[in-house]
Design an enzyme around this catalytic site. Structure first.
Site, PDB file in Angstrom:
ATOM      1  N   CYS A 152       0.717  -1.381  -0.044  1.00 54.51           N
ATOM      2  CA  CYS A 152      -0.118  -0.018  -0.069  1.00 54.51           C
ATOM      3  C   CYS A 152       0.857   1.244   0.101  1.00 54.51           C
ATOM      4  O   CYS A 152       0.541   2.155  -0.859  1.00 54.51           O
ATOM      5  CB  CYS A 152      -0.903  -0.075   1.334  1.00 54.51           C
ATOM      6  SG  CYS A 152      -0.209  -0.662   2.709  1.00 54.51           S
TER       7      CYS A 152
ATOM      8  N   HIS B  12      -3.048   6.173   4.723  1.00 54.76           N
ATOM      9  CA  HIS B  12      -1.719   6.203   4.769  1.00 54.76           C
ATOM     10  C   HIS B  12      -1.139   7.632   4.324  1.00 54.76           C
ATOM     11  O   HIS B  12      -1.648   8.181   3.211  1.00 54.76           O
ATOM     12  CB  HIS B  12      -1.002   5.151   3.965  1.00 54.76           C
ATOM     13  CG  HIS B  12      -1.029   3.827   4.832  1.00 54.76           C
ATOM     14  ND1 HIS B  12      -1.754   3.661   5.635  1.00 54.76           N
ATOM     15  CD2 HIS B  12      -0.517   2.645   4.240  1.00 54.76           C
ATOM     16  CE1 HIS B  12      -1.521   2.288   6.196  1.00 54.76           C
ATOM     17  NE2 HIS B  12      -0.542   1.759   5.012  1.00 54.76           N
TER      18      HIS B  12
HETATM   19  N1  LIG Z   1      -4.405  -3.441   4.628  1.00 53.65           N
HETATM   20  C1  LIG Z   1      -4.118  -2.843   3.940  1.00 53.65           C
HETATM   21  O1  LIG Z   1      -4.028  -1.772   3.938  1.00 53.65           O
HETATM   22  C2  LIG Z   1      -3.458  -3.746   2.618  1.00 53.65           C
HETATM   23  C3  LIG Z   1      -2.780  -3.015   1.781  1.00 53.65           C
HETATM   24  C4  LIG Z   1      -2.197  -3.597   0.644  1.00 53.65           C
HETATM   25  C5  LIG Z   1      -2.127  -5.089   0.601  1.00 53.65           C
HETATM   26  N2  LIG Z   1      -2.753  -5.863   1.429  1.00 53.65           N
HETATM   27  C6  LIG Z   1      -2.513  -7.354   1.242  1.00 53.65           C
HETATM   28  O2  LIG Z   1      -3.783  -7.593   1.218  1.00 53.65           O
HETATM   29  C7  LIG Z   1      -4.021  -9.063   1.652  1.00 53.65           C
HETATM   30  C8  LIG Z   1      -5.455  -8.662   2.570  1.00 53.65           C
HETATM   31  O3  LIG Z   1      -5.457  -7.559   3.533  1.00 53.65           O
HETATM   32  P1  LIG Z   1      -6.472  -7.860   4.626  1.00 53.65           P
HETATM   33  O4  LIG Z   1      -6.046  -6.429   5.426  1.00 53.65           O
HETATM   34  O5  LIG Z   1      -7.735  -7.627   4.080  1.00 53.65           O
HETATM   35  O6  LIG Z   1      -6.169  -8.964   5.280  1.00 53.65           O
HETATM   36  P2  LIG Z   1      -6.990  -9.728   6.622  1.00 53.65           P
HETATM   37  O7  LIG Z   1      -7.959  -8.992   7.554  1.00 53.65           O
HETATM   38  O8  LIG Z   1      -5.962 -10.621   7.405  1.00 53.65           O
HETATM   39  O9  LIG Z   1      -8.244 -10.898   5.966  1.00 53.65           O
HETATM   40  C9  LIG Z   1      -7.701 -11.957   5.341  1.00 53.65           C
HETATM   41  C10 LIG Z   1      -8.400 -12.452   4.723  1.00 53.65           C
HETATM   42  O10 LIG Z   1      -7.951 -13.820   3.880  1.00 53.65           O
HETATM   43  C11 LIG Z   1      -8.663 -15.018   4.308  1.00 53.65           C
HETATM   44  N3  LIG Z   1      -7.711 -15.995   4.099  1.00 53.65           N
HETATM   45  C12 LIG Z   1      -6.250 -16.104   5.044  1.00 53.65           C
HETATM   46  N4  LIG Z   1      -5.597 -17.147   4.542  1.00 53.65           N
HETATM   47  C13 LIG Z   1      -6.566 -17.840   3.547  1.00 53.65           C
HETATM   48  C14 LIG Z   1      -6.150 -19.041   2.890  1.00 53.65           C
HETATM   49  N5  LIG Z   1      -5.091 -19.830   2.939  1.00 53.65           N
HETATM   50  N6  LIG Z   1      -7.295 -19.356   2.059  1.00 53.65           N
HETATM   51  C15 LIG Z   1      -8.498 -18.914   1.918  1.00 53.65           C
HETATM   52  N7  LIG Z   1      -8.704 -17.680   2.612  1.00 53.65           N
HETATM   53  C16 LIG Z   1      -7.488 -17.222   3.402  1.00 53.65           C
HETATM   54  C17 LIG Z   1      -9.246 -14.782   5.646  1.00 53.65           C
HETATM   55  O11 LIG Z   1     -10.255 -15.766   5.837  1.00 53.65           O
HETATM   56  P3  LIG Z   1     -11.051 -15.780   6.926  1.00 53.65           P
HETATM   57  O12 LIG Z   1     -11.838 -14.493   7.140  1.00 53.65           O
HETATM   58  O13 LIG Z   1     -12.145 -16.951   6.808  1.00 53.65           O
HETATM   59  O14 LIG Z   1     -10.197 -15.981   8.286  1.00 53.65           O
HETATM   60  C18 LIG Z   1      -9.498 -13.299   5.583  1.00 53.65           C
HETATM   61  O15 LIG Z   1     -10.909 -13.182   5.057  1.00 53.65           O
HETATM   62  C19 LIG Z   1      -3.046  -9.168   2.576  1.00 53.65           C
HETATM   63  O16 LIG Z   1      -2.137 -10.072   1.644  1.00 53.65           O
HETATM   64  C20 LIG Z   1      -2.195  -7.883   2.852  1.00 53.65           C
HETATM   65  O17 LIG Z   1      -0.958  -7.957   2.969  1.00 53.65           O
HETATM   66  C21 LIG Z   1      -3.217  -5.165   2.724  1.00 53.65           C
END
Ligand SMILES: NC(=O)c1ccc[n+]([C@@H]2O[C@H](COP(=O)([O-])OP(=O)(O)OC[C@H]3O[C@@H](n4cnc5c(N)ncnc54)[C@H](OP(=O)(O)O)[C@@H]3O)[C@@H](O)[C@H]2O)c1
Length: 372
Positions: free
Chosen positions: A129, A244
């Site tokens: 991000c 951010h």
């Molecule tokens: N947050 C940010 O600002 C941001 C910015 C850029 C990129 N990202 C990236 O985007 C991704 C998601 O971010 P987030 O903040 O939304 O994360 P999060 O709140 O941790 O949510 C992760 C989601 O992925 C699912 N999941 C995890 N492992 C899995 C697997 N093996 N198979 C299927 N589903 C799985 C989880 O399922 P359950 O709900 O069933 O547990 C949950 O719904 C991450 O890789 C992060 O690094 C985030």
């Protein structure tokens, strides 16, 4: 262009925004988005109740594109399921960090390097991000004068750590409001985040930078295809829920000054995705970011300050008109070095920093006839 079938893996804050963004941008969908996570349930996504299915190989069948917004690492979504989706014939656009530096996988910010994507590009990564917003803001300047060195400090929201980070900050704020701060027990961040700033985003590395800081270095160099751009970063977590901000000092090979940068960044054709919020408070545009502030009530009013300035803050990205933009302000010359400027940029880490970026990639792929 034929209607497409899209899948979504992960329903944290990023998955939620991807779901909304696809609906908002009016994708022609042949069926509702197939949403998957670790277990089956119904949940509200983008304001709608959606059936979330437990991820399984057969759910990828027939999909044209799958957005991955799962957790990272060996047990994470794209490591476990990315290849499965590709083998089923779908293009994968991944938000996670597992494959971003793989030399065979393009790392894409559509405003900067969309041309890396072609029909044969089955797996595409979206950057971190903090990297995305910095690249959107700097690419138009780099095209004119080539960047030599970047010094960046970030001010990153709690939601950058996912749903749990956002919840932890919110619960600390509630505890503050009721005066029960003794019970604070931070789990996600190493210290209480409410009322503090923590210069520690992700794990520390041997070189004493954090992983987040080095992501900004390597990902930015990869996106601009130039490992000679010197980049040094300090990443700080701040008690903000979403959005951010970054203070950037950038030195150019060619001629560049604040006036030129202001002109380039204010030109929508040269600077797609950028909205400049910078100028005197007497500017007729003052107040577009938020409601006008009555500066006559400010403590400095009447003390000889002729002009105050406008600039974006993290709160601005929650405004409808800026939710997908990279806001830039405080553009000024670095008075200590030639061809060097300072600027401040702000974006929604969950939208342009993640969801909007991957949805824009898919949108461009459709426009170019790669999907659909
Ligand atoms: N947050 C940010 O600002 C941001 C910015 C850029 C990129 N990202 C990236 O985007 C991704 C998601 O971010 P987030 O903040 O939304 O994360 P999060 O709140 O941790 O949510 C992760 C989601 O992925 C699912 N999941 C995890 N492992 C899995 C697997 N093996 N198979 C299927 N589903 C799985 C989880 O399922 P359950 O709900 O069933 O547990 C949950 O719904 C991450 O890789 C992060 O690094 C985030």
């Amino acid at each position: 262009m034929a209607a497409i079938r899209a899948g979504l893996v992960g329903v944290g804050p990023v998955g939620d925004r991807i779901y909304s963004c696809v609906q908002e941008r009016g994708f022609d969908l042949a069926e509702p988005i197939r949403v998957m996570a670790t277990r089956e349930r119904r949940e509200i996504l983008g304001g709608e109740e959606v059936l979330i299915r437990e991820i399984a190989e057969e759910l990828f069948e027939g999909l044209d594109v799958v957005f991955f917004a799962g957790r990272e690492g060996a047990k994470g979504a794209s490591v476990q399921w990315g290849k499965v989706a590709n083998d089923a014939g779908a293009y994968v656009i991944d938000n996670g960090g597992d494959f971003r530096l793989d030399p065979d996988i393009p790392l894409v910010v559509p405003e900067v390097n969309m041309d890396l994507v072609s029909e044969g590009t089955k797996f595409i990564c979206s950057p971190n991000c903090s990297t995305i917003q910095m690249c959107v803001a700097l690419a138009p300047l780099h095209r004119v004068a080539r960047m030599k060195r970047i010094v960046v400090s970030t001010y990153q929201a709690a939601s950058g750590w996912g749903a749990r980070g956002q919840e932890e900050l919110n619960s600390q704020i509630k505890q503050l409001a009721c005066g029960c701060v003794e019970d604070w027990d931070p789990c996600v961040f190493c210290r209480p985040l409410a009322l503090d700033c923590i210069p520690h985003v992700d794990a520390f590395l041997d070189n004493l930078y954090t992983k987040e800081e080095m992501k900004m270095v390597y990902e930015t160099q990869k996106i601009f295809g130039d490992a000679d751009i010197a980049i040094t970063a300090t990443a700080v977590r701040v008690p903000v829920e979403i959005g951010h901000a970054e203070a950037i000092n950038v030195e150019f090979e060619g001629e560049m000054n604040a006036e030129q940068a202001m002109e380039i960044l204010s030109d929508a054709a040269q600077s797609p995705g950028v909205a400049v919020i910078d100028g005197a408070s007497t500017d007729p545009n003052y107040g577009t970011a938020r409601d006008k502030v009555d500066l006559s009530k400010a403590p400095w009013a009447g003390h000889g300050h002729v002009d105050e300035r406008i600039y974006p803050t993290q709160a601005d990205v929650l405004a409808e008109q800026y939710k997908d933009a990279t806001l830039v302000g405080r553009i000024r010359d670095d008075v200590t070095r030639p061809n060097t400027i300072n600027l401040w940029c702000v974006a929604d880490n969950l939208r342009k920093g993640a969801a909007t970026n991957v949805v824009q990639i898919a949108e461009e792929m459709m426009k170019r006839g790669i999907i659909g």
